[in-house]
Design a protein around this motif. Structure first.
Motif, PDB file in Angstrom:
ATOM      1  N   LEU A   1       0.445  -4.094  -6.038  1.00  0.00           N
ATOM      2  CA  LEU A   1       0.727  -2.749  -5.511  1.00  0.00           C
ATOM      3  C   LEU A   1      -0.459  -1.830  -5.774  1.00  0.00           C
ATOM      4  O   LEU A   1      -1.025  -1.846  -6.877  1.00  0.00           O
ATOM      5  N   ASP A   2      -0.802  -1.017  -4.770  1.00  0.00           N
ATOM      6  CA  ASP A   2      -2.047  -0.245  -4.894  1.00  0.00           C
ATOM      7  C   ASP A   2      -1.916   1.050  -5.691  1.00  0.00           C
ATOM      8  O   ASP A   2      -2.914   1.750  -5.880  1.00  0.00           O
ATOM      9  N   ARG A   3      -0.736   1.412  -6.130  1.00  0.00           N
ATOM     10  CA  ARG A   3      -0.614   2.520  -7.103  1.00  0.00           C
ATOM     11  C   ARG A   3       0.699   2.373  -7.849  1.00  0.00           C
ATOM     12  O   ARG A   3       1.704   1.980  -7.270  1.00  0.00           O
ATOM     13  N   SER A   4       0.688   2.707  -9.130  1.00  0.00           N
ATOM     14  CA  SER A   4       1.897   2.538  -9.933  1.00  0.00           C
ATOM     15  C   SER A   4       2.771   3.786  -9.843  1.00  0.00           C
ATOM     16  O   SER A   4       2.267   4.899  -9.667  1.00  0.00           O
ATOM     17  N   ILE A   5       4.067   3.579  -9.991  1.00  0.00           N
ATOM     18  CA  ILE A   5       5.012   4.710 -10.006  1.00  0.00           C
ATOM     19  C   ILE A   5       4.785   5.559 -11.266  1.00  0.00           C
ATOM     20  O   ILE A   5       5.125   6.732 -11.315  1.00  0.00           O
ATOM     21  N   TYR A   6       4.142   4.955 -12.284  1.00  0.00           N
ATOM     22  CA  TYR A   6       3.922   5.667 -13.546  1.00  0.00           C
ATOM     23  C   TYR A   6       2.896   6.797 -13.400  1.00  0.00           C
ATOM     24  O   TYR A   6       2.783   7.652 -14.267  1.00  0.00           O
TER      25      TYR A   6
ATOM     26  N   ALA B   1       8.667  -5.081  -2.959  1.00  0.00           N
ATOM     27  CA  ALA B   1       7.793  -5.994  -3.707  1.00  0.00           C
ATOM     28  C   ALA B   1       8.624  -6.986  -4.508  1.00  0.00           C
ATOM     29  O   ALA B   1       8.260  -8.154  -4.623  1.00  0.00           O
ATOM     30  N   LEU B   2       9.759  -6.531  -5.002  1.00  0.00           N
ATOM     31  CA  LEU B   2      10.579  -7.416  -5.838  1.00  0.00           C
ATOM     32  C   LEU B   2      11.302  -8.489  -5.039  1.00  0.00           C
ATOM     33  O   LEU B   2      11.851  -9.423  -5.602  1.00  0.00           O
ATOM     34  N   THR B   3      11.278  -8.340  -3.692  1.00  0.00           N
ATOM     35  CA  THR B   3      11.883  -9.408  -2.882  1.00  0.00           C
ATOM     36  C   THR B   3      10.858 -10.509  -2.598  1.00  0.00           C
ATOM     37  O   THR B   3      11.188 -11.556  -2.081  1.00  0.00           O
ATOM     38  N   GLN B   4       9.581 -10.250  -2.871  1.00  0.00           N
ATOM     39  CA  GLN B   4       8.528 -11.257  -2.667  1.00  0.00           C
ATOM     40  C   GLN B   4       8.291 -11.972  -3.990  1.00  0.00           C
ATOM     41  O   GLN B   4       8.650 -11.463  -5.048  1.00  0.00           O
TER      42      GLN B   4
ATOM     43  N   TYR C   1       0.831  -1.210   0.000  1.00  0.00           N
ATOM     44  CA  TYR C   1       0.000   0.000   0.000  1.00  0.00           C
ATOM     45  C   TYR C   1       0.860   1.253   0.000  1.00  0.00           C
ATOM     46  O   TYR C   1       1.912   1.282   0.652  1.00  0.00           O
ATOM     47  N   GLU C   2       0.368   2.286  -0.685  1.00  0.00           N
ATOM     48  CA  GLU C   2       1.122   3.543  -0.672  1.00  0.00           C
ATOM     49  C   GLU C   2       0.956   4.197   0.697  1.00  0.00           C
ATOM     50  O   GLU C   2      -0.007   3.929   1.418  1.00  0.00           O
ATOM     51  N   SER C   3       1.924   5.040   1.035  1.00  0.00           N
ATOM     52  CA  SER C   3       1.929   5.670   2.360  1.00  0.00           C
ATOM     53  C   SER C   3       0.933   6.827   2.380  1.00  0.00           C
ATOM     54  O   SER C   3       1.147   7.847   1.749  1.00  0.00           O
ATOM     55  N   VAL C   4      -0.179   6.644   3.099  1.00  0.00           N
ATOM     56  CA  VAL C   4      -1.179   7.712   3.163  1.00  0.00           C
ATOM     57  C   VAL C   4      -1.415   8.131   4.611  1.00  0.00           C
ATOM     58  O   VAL C   4      -1.098   9.252   5.013  1.00  0.00           O
TER      59      VAL C   4
ATOM     60  N   LEU D   1       7.412   9.693  -4.285  1.00  0.00           N
ATOM     61  CA  LEU D   1       8.333   9.004  -5.200  1.00  0.00           C
ATOM     62  C   LEU D   1       9.262   8.093  -4.397  1.00  0.00           C
ATOM     63  O   LEU D   1       9.491   6.928  -4.746  1.00  0.00           O
ATOM     64  N   ASN D   2       9.752   8.621  -3.294  1.00  0.00           N
ATOM     65  CA  ASN D   2      10.656   7.859  -2.443  1.00  0.00           C
ATOM     66  C   ASN D   2       9.949   6.619  -1.871  1.00  0.00           C
ATOM     67  O   ASN D   2      10.473   5.509  -1.930  1.00  0.00           O
ATOM     68  N   THR D   3       8.730   6.800  -1.336  1.00  0.00           N
ATOM     69  CA  THR D   3       8.045   5.651  -0.713  1.00  0.00           C
ATOM     70  C   THR D   3       7.627   4.638  -1.784  1.00  0.00           C
ATOM     71  O   THR D   3       7.658   3.435  -1.547  1.00  0.00           O
ATOM     72  N   ARG D   4       7.246   5.133  -2.963  1.00  0.00           N
ATOM     73  CA  ARG D   4       6.872   4.194  -4.041  1.00  0.00           C
ATOM     74  C   ARG D   4       8.078   3.360  -4.470  1.00  0.00           C
ATOM     75  O   ARG D   4       7.967   2.163  -4.733  1.00  0.00           O
ATOM     76  N   PHE D   5       9.203   4.020  -4.520  1.00  0.00           N
ATOM     77  CA  PHE D   5      10.427   3.330  -4.918  1.00  0.00           C
ATOM     78  C   PHE D   5      10.774   2.232  -3.897  1.00  0.00           C
ATOM     79  O   PHE D   5      11.096   1.105  -4.259  1.00  0.00           O
ATOM     80  N   HIS D   6      10.643   2.579  -2.601  1.00  0.00           N
ATOM     81  CA  HIS D   6      10.860   1.583  -1.534  1.00  0.00           C
ATOM     82  C   HIS D   6       9.925   0.396  -1.709  1.00  0.00           C
ATOM     83  O   HIS D   6      10.337  -0.754  -1.606  1.00  0.00           O
ATOM     84  N   SER D   7       8.635   0.698  -1.962  1.00  0.00           N
ATOM     85  CA  SER D   7       7.634  -0.380  -2.108  1.00  0.00           C
ATOM     86  C   SER D   7       8.004  -1.298  -3.252  1.00  0.00           C
ATOM     87  O   SER D   7       7.899  -2.514  -3.138  1.00  0.00           O
ATOM     88  N   ILE D   8       8.425  -0.696  -4.373  1.00  0.00           N
ATOM     89  CA  ILE D   8       8.756  -1.516  -5.537  1.00  0.00           C
ATOM     90  C   ILE D   8       9.937  -2.431  -5.195  1.00  0.00           C
ATOM     91  O   ILE D   8       9.918  -3.625  -5.486  1.00  0.00           O
TER      92      ILE D   8
END
Ligand SMILES: Nc1ncnc2c1ncn2[C@@H]1O[C@H](COP(=O)(O)OP(=O)(O)O)[C@@H](O)[C@H]1O
Ligand SMILES: Nc1nc2c(ncn2[C@H]2C[C@H](O)[C@@H](COP(=O)(O)O)O2)c(=O)[nH]1
Length: 228
Positions: free
Chosen positions: A77-82, A69-72, A31-34, A59-66
């Protein structure tokens, strides 16, 4: 590994569908940080002052999430970096960022996207976009009840939300980082109606089959295993 990303305007149902979909597929939701985002209330109180800071924060938190996510193995993911640039461009267009902030932001985004290119998985396997009308968007924002997002809190948000919807259409049409599909968020109440939830999940499963991420003979009674 299969990565599914949700997209759509504020209140479209991304977080809700992320939870439903990840449970259904047996994958991990991101989830994105809200609610823990200290800059978001500041932004709504003074958008001109905080638009750039908020964008860098997201941008920073989305990058962390990605990266997480890639370690799982599989994830949603609830929102794309795009969508990041869509938000900032819109805020810049309405005078909430200086030219220097715009240049710095795009350079940072470009650098981060370059890092993504070096990751084992560069792009998601599927983008699930939730379409909603303005009326639905407002109803859902009210239902969720974050005070600073309410029209009663700030009437200029009507223009902001309408504008956001206008930016989404060309953004979705142009999106080509992965296969994509649209969900009709006005029509399907995947929160309260089991029937609607099944329809929406079936649509996503069909698309995952079409793009080769689920076996063609997969059905609900089979153990949920997304294909690598
Ligand atoms: N398809 C839907 N039908 C009815 N209510 C919905 C639907 N999708 C989301 N909601 C509700 O709308 C609100 C916003 O949903 P949320 O998932 O937080 O949206 P987003 O993550 O896109 O901002 C929540 O209260 C949620 O329960
Ligand atoms: N200015 C920006 N605001 C953003 C961005 N990403 C999300 N948001 C805002 C919009 C909502 O108020 C809140 C959560 O978004 P949801 O769509 O999950 O409800 O955060 C952004 O990149 N820039």
């Amino acid at each position: 590994m299969t990565v599914i990303v949700l997209s759509g305007p504020i209140g479209a149902g991304k977080s809700s569908l992320t939870g439903i979909l990840s449970k259904y597929l047996g994958t991990k939701p991101f989830y994105e940080s809200v609610d823990d985002n200290p800059v978001l209330p500041l932004f709504y109180a003074d958008p001109k002052k905080y638009a750039f800071l908020l964008q860098v924060y997201f941008l920073n938190t989305r990058f962390h999430s990605i990266k997480d996510a890639l370690t799982q193995d599989n994830n949603v993911l609830d929102r794309s970096i795009y969508e990041d640039a869509l938000f900032f461009q819109m805020n810049a267009d309405i005078g909430r960022a200086t030219p220097e902030e715009v240049d710095t932001y795009y350079e940072l985004l470009h650098n981060m996207m370059g890092e993504l290119d070096r990751m084992p998985k560069k792009n998601p396997d599927l983008l699930v976009h939730i379409n909603v009308s303005y009326d639905t968007m407002i109803k859902r924002i009210q239902k969720r009840g974050r005070p600073y997002e309410q029209l009663s809190h700030d009437s200029t948000l009507e223009d902001y939300y309408k504008r956001l919807l206008r930016y989404y259409k060309p953004w979705y049409d142009k999106y080509d980082y992965s296969p994509k599909m649209e969900i009709d968020g006005d029509k399907y109440d995947f929160m309260s109606s089991e029937e609607d939830r099944e329809i929406v999940l079936d649509q996503i499963v069909d698309k995952l089959k079409e793009v080769g991420k689920l076996p063609m003979d997969w059905d609900k009674s089979t153990d949920i295993q997304i294909e690598a």
